[in-house]
Design an enzyme around this catalytic site. Structure first.
Site, PDB file in Angstrom:
ATOM      1  N   HIS A 166       0.284  16.542 -85.227  1.00 41.95           N
ATOM      2  CA  HIS A 166       0.746  16.883 -83.809  1.00 41.95           C
ATOM      3  C   HIS A 166       0.879  16.450 -82.746  1.00 41.95           C
ATOM      4  CE1 HIS A 166       1.225  21.278 -85.695  1.00 41.95           C
ATOM      5  NE2 HIS A 166       0.420  20.562 -86.515  1.00 41.95           N
ATOM      6  N   ASP A 382       3.475  12.905 -74.860  1.00 45.78           N
ATOM      7  CA  ASP A 382       3.510  14.473 -75.782  1.00 45.78           C
ATOM      8  C   ASP A 382       3.953  14.230 -76.967  1.00 45.78           C
ATOM      9  OD1 ASP A 382       2.661  17.044 -75.767  1.00 45.78           O
ATOM     10  OD2 ASP A 382       3.695  17.362 -73.971  1.00 45.78           O
TER      11      ASP A 382
END
Ligand code: GDG
Length: 753
Positions: A166, A382
């Protein structure tokens, strides 16, 4: 039907203990939403940490917790506070998290934390292995569990393993810093499918796998020694309908049902037509670029004073790892910046930044998304960033502008946002002004395109695509293994071998009998191989021929003392045991002075490469070159050679990290048949690993004399015209050892008779 089990650090519910009371709340995060339907629909379990330290669970709590877990089809992994400190706060959040987000200066290298990481990963794997049966799917999530795929695969190879990361996967230059880089890569490679949010992360992963482990990669498949696995980019989505419908419900709420926040927001908009909100939502983490964002907002107010008094930034920073010094420092910096900006531009009726350092309920989140004209998302790194997608889903009026950092994975999918570099505060300030000035038509045009995409590729589609990927690679693996030598096939070959009176055994050397080494001279036979050849040659019915691309001197030095025949330089020279070397065909090397300078230019331009000159061929070796550059140059070289050699009757052969130029018309197939000519062999085995061996497989498979009695075996998983496959050098040795055992048994029987 195979079950699907999920493994992640946290379960999809949060078990809390407050004032000795145990309570459980379902998680609302994207992962929990996306996976919840899947593992339940497929009768699986979710394996994860409950969130409470082992020491804090009293014996009387345990039954209650077990009950909650059972009802939710969850299996708890129990962790002591020491394990949480070392595995979670330590290695996961103090080593992998900063490194993978390019904060190398924050990356800790702590051996105790690494040991705990391994032990706790094993705990997760063990729990998964308790429930995963043959044929089931186990889908593992995120950076805390990088070693679990291999731990599961090693114990239960029949389980299909998926892994999704992730967070970003960093570039090789950053990843290589880690002392445990090999172990982490090997750990993830236990999976059959590895998923990333973006192709960039996948590319970085490839580069690390190539350079650190030396595995070959073709398209998006990685060729391990005994398996082929798939990697792909699956940008994670959100439950679009849930956010969209909640936003509609929020607008339609009667006044008496509105939240306090909602009422405050309404009051704010009553102040004037120009009142606008700029929204910022993140965990308080250094990867999120919060200070940059604040400084950019300050610069914006400075440059565009007309917005002072009517543009407010709402900043929700959810507390995270707030006992760790680095996070305490960040919080202090953010507090100070907010104080400075509010002090500088605020007035009795204007506070430039509304700052919430806490988590808000879901409904409040929807209210913020619905009321803000601009979403300001500026992480310095991110993995994806779901906030950007949630904002888009909540814009029921199709207006609003997203300002998005190019360093967030989501930027790849949201080209209609205003994309900024988070380190360029001036650019961010300009983007805020641009967003506020953007016409409604332009906002809607951009927003509709974004909504259309995010609605379509939602979290359910995301998880389904990942599962489809798993099925695809499974099918592919099965097709590839179609020619694998199973126990039954092995017995058949052994029985053919046993009953044969005169056997020819053709064995390629590199990649077949001995593994590849960076330095080719290091691949000399080890004791196990010497014993094996000794055993094979002992049986008088066996004639062994080593058939290789190597030069005469090396093979004669390494294997000349055995009773074996040698074919070298891919079939140029042949040496029957006890006789002299002979040239198989009329070859010449007069072309070499023309071709050598070309290879030399490639050596000069490609560090780590060298030329080997054999009697009748020239070889460009690039095993030690930087892998991507090596592949690139190899393609270039092939191109140049094809043009130049058209009139020279030369052959360009591509081996394992080598390009070889040699006279045409000679190959291992021609050479093998030469050896068999007019000799009454009733059994032939040929084993080889690269495409130069394919000539041999084809000739033996088609030739009248051999087609019914030849067993051809390819080493590795690539397509082949051989009849069978063995996965590795180890498997070849085991297979041959199995034959020598037959020799011994038969010889013993003969002696006993
Ligand atoms: C990883 C990666 C990747 C935030 N504040 C509140 C709240 N939230 C919710 C948001 C959103 C989620 O938290 C944050 O999502 P992100 O995508 O930004 O980041 P993470 O989930 O922390 O972390 C990230 C993600 O995994 C998925 O793969 O995108 O890059 O770091 O859903 O809505 N929710 C509530 N109150 C809040 O105050 N209820």
């Amino acid at each position: 039907m195979p079950k699907i089990h999920i493994v992640s650090n946290r379960l999809p519910l949060s078990i809390n203990k407050n004032d000795n009371e145990i309570s459980a709340v379902p998680s609302v995060g994207g992962l929990a939403t996306g996976m919840r339907s899947i593992y339940k629909d497929y009768g699986g379990k979710w394996i994860g940490w409950t969130g409470i330290n082992e020491e804090d669970i009293l014996p009387e709590d345990q039954g209650y917790i077990d009950d909650i877990l059972e009802k939710n089809s969850c299996i708890g992994v129990s962790l002591s506070s020491n394990e949480v400190t070392l595995f979670y706060e330590g290695f996961s959040n103090n080593t992998i998290w900063p490194l993978f987000h390019y904060f190398t200066q924050y990356t800790a290298h702590d051996h105790a934390a690494w040991d705990a990481y391994k032990e706790v990963n094993q705990k997760f794997a063990d729990k998964a292995l308790e429930v995963a049966e043959d044929g089931d799917i186990v889908w593992i999530h995120d950076y805390q569990l990088l070693l679990v795929p291999e731990m599961i695969k090693a114990r239960r190879p029949s389980v299909t393993v998926g892994f999704f990361l992730h967070i970003p996967f960093p570039s090789f230059e950053v990843f290589r810093i880690l002392p445990w880089r090999k172990e982490l890569l090997q750990g993830v490679l236990g999976a059959d499918l590895i998923g990333f949010h973006t192709y960039d992360y996948q590319r970085h992963f490839f580069s690390c796998v190539r350079r650190i482990l030396g595995y070959e990669i073709s398209f998006n498949k990685i060729h391990l020694e005994d398996r082929i696995i798939l990697t792909d980019a699956f940008p994670m989505g959100i439950d679009y309908e849930k956010f969209h419908k909640s936003a509609i419900a929020n607008i339609q709420k009667p006044l008496n049902e509105k939240s306090d926040l909602s009422k405050e927001l309404e009051k704010y908009f009553l102040l004037g037509d120009n009142q606008r909100l700029v929204l910022s939502i993140d965990r308080m983490d250094y990867s999120k670029g919060i200070p940059n964002r604040l400084r950019a907002f300050e610069m914006f107010l400075e440059k565009y004073p007309e917005y002072i008094g009517c543009v407010t930034m709402i900043m929700l920073a959810v507390p995270s790892r707030d006992e760790v010094e680095r996070y305490i420092q960040l919080k202090k910096e953010v507090d100070e910046l907010v104080g400075r900006i509010n002090g500088r531009f605020g007035s009795i009726n204007y506070t430039p930044i509304w700052y919430f350092y806490r988590s808000l309920p879901f409904d409040n989140l929807i209210e913020l998304y619905s009321s803000s004209s601009v979403a300001l998302i500026t992480p310095v790194r991110d993995g994806m960033n779901l906030v950007a997608k949630e904002y888009v889903a909540c814009r029921t009026s199709n207006t609003g502008v997203v300002i998005l950092s190019e360093m967030a994975g989501v930027a790849k999918e949201m080209g209609e946002a205003l994309i900024i570099n988070p380190n360029n505060e001036e650019e961010i300030a300009e983007a805020i002004a641009q967003a506020l000035k953007m016409s409604i038509e332009e906002q809607q045009e951009r927003m509709l395109l974004l909504q259309d995409r995010i609605k379509r590729y939602n979290v359910f589609k995301w998880s389904q695509e990942f599962l489809d990927g798993l099925h695809r690679i499974k099918e592919f693996q099965q097709n590839f293994l179609a020619k694998k030598i199973t126990d039954k096939i092995n017995q058949k070959i052994q029985s053919q071998y046993s009953s044969a009176e005169k056997r020819m055994i053709f064995l390629d050397y590199d990649g077949t009998l001995s593994g590849f080494k960076a330095n080719p001279q290091d691949a000399k036979p080890d004791q196990e191989l010497l014993d094996l050849l000794e055993d094979l040659q002992r049986d008088p019915r066996n004639i062994i021929t080593i058939i290789s691309g190597r030069d005469r001197e090396t093979l004669e030095k390494w294997l000349g003392h055995f009773k074996v025949n040698l074919i070298v330089e891919h079939g140029v020279w042949l040496k029957t045991y006890g006789e002299e070397w002979e040239l198989i065909a009329n070859v010449n090397n007069s072309w070499m002075p023309q071709i050598r300078p070309i290879l030399e230019t490639f050596v000069d331009r490609t560090p780590g490469t060298n030329i080997e000159e054999k009697n009748y061929s020239l070889v460009w070796h690039y095993r030690k070159a930087e892998p991507e550059q090596g592949e690139l140059r190899a393609n270039e070289l092939k191109d140049s050679l094809h043009t130049l050699t058209a009139n020279l009757d030369l052959e360009i052969m591509e081996g394992n990290k080598v390009i070889e130029v040699k006279s045409g018309g000679i190959n291992k197939g021609v050479a093998a048949l030469r050896f068999l000519q007019n000799k009454a062999f009733d059994f032939v085995i040929a084993i080889g690993d690269d495409w130069t061996d394919e000539y041999m497989f084809r000739e033996l498979g088609n030739h009248e004399q051999t087609k019914d009695c030849a067993v051809t075996i390819k080493v590795g998983l690539k397509n082949t015209s051989a009849g069978y496959k063995l996965e590795s050098v180890g498997a070849v040795r085991k297979f041959l050892k199995g034959l020598t055992v037959l020799n011994t048994t038969k010889n013993q029987e003969t002696q006993e008779v």
